[in-house]
Scaffold this motif. Structure first.
Motif, short mmCIF file in Angstrom:
data_model
loop_
_atom_site.label_atom_id
_atom_site.label_comp_id
_atom_site.label_asym_id
_atom_site.label_seq_id
_atom_site.Cartn_x
_atom_site.Cartn_y
_atom_site.Cartn_z
N PRO B 124 0.81 -1.22 0.00
CA PRO B 124 0.00 0.00 0.00
C PRO B 124 0.84 1.27 0.00
N MET B 125 2.04 1.19 0.59
CA MET B 125 2.88 2.39 0.63
C MET B 125 3.51 2.69 -0.74
N TYR B 126 3.71 1.63 -1.53
CA TYR B 126 4.20 1.86 -2.90
C TYR B 126 3.08 2.45 -3.76
N PHE B 127 1.91 1.82 -3.66
CA PHE B 127 0.84 2.19 -4.58
C PHE B 127 0.11 3.47 -4.16
N SER B 128 0.43 4.01 -2.98
CA SER B 128 -0.10 5.33 -2.63
C SER B 128 0.85 6.42 -3.15
N ARG B 129 1.85 5.99 -3.91
CA ARG B 129 2.78 6.92 -4.56
C ARG B 129 2.52 6.85 -6.07
N PRO B 130 3.21 7.70 -6.84
CA PRO B 130 2.88 7.73 -8.28
C PRO B 130 3.03 6.38 -9.01
N LEU B 131 3.89 5.53 -8.47
CA LEU B 131 4.14 4.22 -9.08
C LEU B 131 2.84 3.40 -9.23
N THR B 132 2.68 2.71 -10.37
CA THR B 132 1.51 1.84 -10.54
C THR B 132 1.94 0.39 -10.39
#
Lengths: 318, 303
Positions: B124-132
């Protein structure tokens, strides 16, 4: 300017409606989103991050449309997940720095921001040790740090006080308050505990079953009422002065509600205050207390809840 | 010096504001999705070799890398000592001969690459950033594939250097060498796709390790046995087709078909149709494993 604005936002899953025509307007500052577990808080956060499309309605975050500008929103927003999400075998520094890189910061900037941010959330020399050995309070700080490390304009904090002891809870709430006052970053924080948001938030949004119960400035929730609490001493002969006082106040034309030794007196205007003082003085009993009553958010919530008795249990928690 | 530092630290801890110069906003550059994906790729590639991680994380990948290049170095030494006219081991055969090493490497490092984020719920911490989710998969896949390519290509480079030192024909050796590099790139992509897909299905690292090693070693053993028996029984064609069913023999058949090298199994792909089929199946498995990995993360990112 509002940092979050939703308009009739609805999210339906095959079997449940998580959000039901939710319209809220969240201004800058610290805003609390209160609701029982399952009230739709996490669903709302996912939609606001542009990760989950709404079934109906619109939402804007920092003026950006969640449906079409999700990537830009995620650049400018920080998110702290509710559950444990930290790898135990790396240090806070390594982890937060990696997350800074994942926000697009170049490595030098990521290193500087990591050191700064960890200091701001109150992690010092322990930041070089593996996260696995941290207390819950320290882990929460690491989670908060990764949400702040890229200097967002808004942070979404999902139940940041979960699992903390009373001291840790107070520290976390102070930290949340500082995110706005000292860092200038708006905060949208969820909790199922109404009480703790009272002194932390400028605004409170209460949701239940995906519906908006109430959205208001905290000071309005706790606004002063036209009710004074009066407590008097016993008479010189030892008899209870409360009865006499009640009789006298009613005689003076003020509505009185008795609650044990306390009298709740409703006053219409400024002169009512003087009337109470003069009436008690005229009786010759000692005035122990004359206090203006304030609403507490919990009372407001309880009032609303009486129309929705299914969530009584969670209100009791609050 | 140590005492003043101690004082400094304790007072910093006591008040929390001794060095506090207030909150500073970040005005510097911010990379977009592409830069973030590249940063995650580099992070993943380094992570496969244990770089930037604890010392004990380096033991396994670095040890295996040593085992990978050591035989090549010995072969080169022997070759030069003997003054051999031909390479002792073909560039395209080396990976098949030492296949246990890349198999163990994949089994150990693929779960490290993907299952950590699953197990610790960090996604969730990756996907709450611009990264898809697609960027995430691309970075992880490219990282693992690059790591395997480095592992597989390093000994080939050593063999090639040895051949040049041994004054073998430059043009011929260079041609074979370049083809072998393309071949190991395909092998790296094949193994990486399979390994990451299996690892992404379980947050439990041990299970991922066991599943990958079982699939690679098990399928190779079964296919080799079937090939041996059918070949002995005189059915070379059947033995050739059997090669489709293990990643290593599939790769071997495809490189026979693509580059005209000798097969390292009892029987290579049968006929022209066989050759086409091996190449198509190889590419399909690479593309398919990547597609399934993407699907897996699409699902995870929305849960």
């Amino acid at each position: 300017m509002s940092v979050i604005a939703t308009e009739e936002l609805t999210k339906r899953y095959p079997r449940v409606t998580a959000l039901d025509q939710l319209t809220v307007d969240v201004p800058e500052g610290v805003t609390g989103l209160v609701g029982a577990n399952g009230a739709g808080k996490s669903t709302l956060i996912k939609i606001l991050l542009g990760l989950s499309p709404a079934t109906e309605g619109k939402a804007r975050v920092l003026g950006l449309d969640v449906a079409t500008e999700g990537a830009t929103i995620r650049e400018r927003v920080g998110y702290m997940p509710e559950h444990d999400c930290l790898p135990p075998d790396v240090s806070a520094t390594e982890f937060v720095m990696h997350m800074a890189r994942m926000s697009g910061l170049p490595s030098t900037a990521a290193r500087e921001r990591t050191a700064d941010t960890l200091r701001h959330v109150g992690l010092y020399e322990e930041r070089y040790r593996p996260i696995g050995g941290y207390s819950t309070g320290m882990k929460q700080r690491v989670k908060l740090a990764q949400a702040l490390v890229h200097d967002p304009r808004l942070v979404l904090l999902d139940e940041p006080t979960n699992g903390l002891d009373p001291v840790g809870r107070d520290e976390m709430l102070d930290l949340i308050r500082r995110i706005h006052t000292d860092f200038g970053i708006s905060v949208f924080v969820t909790s199922h505990l109404l009480g703790e948001l009272e002194r932390t938030c400028d605004h409170v949004v209460v949701v239940d079953g995906g519906k908006l119960l109430r959205a208001q400035a905290t000071k309005e929730f706790t606004r002063t009422t036209g009710v004074f609490t009066v407590e008097v001493d016993t008479n010189a002969d030892g008899s209870d002065g409360t009865d006499d006082a009640q009789t006298a106040l009613v005689g003076a034309g003020l509505p009185v509600e008795r609650d044990g030794r306390l009298l709740h007196v409703s006053v219409a205007d400024e002169t009512g205050y003087d009337t109470i003082r003069d009436t008690i003085d005229g009786l010759g009993v000692g005035l122990v207390r004359l206090q203006q009553r304030r609403h507490r958010i919990a009372e407001v919530f309880l009032g609303e809840q009486s129309q929705a008795p299914q969530t009584e249990k969670e209100t009791a928690d609050a | 010096m140590p005492s003043s530092e101690a004082v400094n630290q304790s007072s910093a801890r006591g008040t929390g504001v001794i060095h506090d110069i207030g909150y500073r906003h970040y005005e510097g550059p911010r990379g977009g999705r592409r830069q973030i994906t590249r940063a995650l790729y580099v992070h993943s590639l380094r992570g496969v070799f244990g770089l930037g991680r604890a010392a004990k994380s380096k033991i396994m990948p670095m040890g295996l890398a040593t085992f990978m290049v050591l035989p090549a170095a010995i072969i080169v030494a022997v070759m030069i000592f003997m003054g051999a006219e031909e390479p002792l081991v073909a560039y395209t055969s080396y990976a098949i001969i030492v296949q246990a090493v890349p198999a163990i490497f994949l089994a150990a490092q693929a779960p490290q690459t993907v299952s950590r984020d699953l197990r610790f719920h960090s996604l969730p911490m990756y996907f709450s950033r611009p990264l898809t989710d697609r960027d995430y998969v691309a970075a992880k896949w490219a990282g693992m594939t690059s790591a395997l390519f480095i592992l597989l290509a390093a000994p080939v480079v050593i063999l090639y250097a040895g051949a040049l030192l041994g004054k073998l024909d430059f043009m011929e050796q260079t041609g074979d060498f370049l083809l072998a590099l393309v071949a190991v790139l395909l092998l790296a992509a094949l193994l990486s796709g399979i390994g990451l897909l299996i690892a992404s299905l379980t947050p439990r690292r041990g299970l991922g390790v066991a599943a990958i090693i079982t699939l690679l070693a098990g399928s190779y053993t079964v296919v080799s046995a079937v090939q041996g028996i059918t070949y002995e029984l005189g059915s070379e064609k059947l033995a050739g087709w059997a090669g489709l069913f293990s990643p290593m023999t599939l790769f071997d058949g495809a490189q026979v078909a693509l580059f005209g090298v000798d097969s390292n199994t009892p029987a290579g792909p049968p006929g022209t149709i066989g050759k086409v089929v091996f190449v198509v199946v190889l590419l399909a498995v690479i593309a398919g494993s990547y597609a399934l990995l993407s699907l897996r993360y699409k699902k995870v990112s929305h849960s």
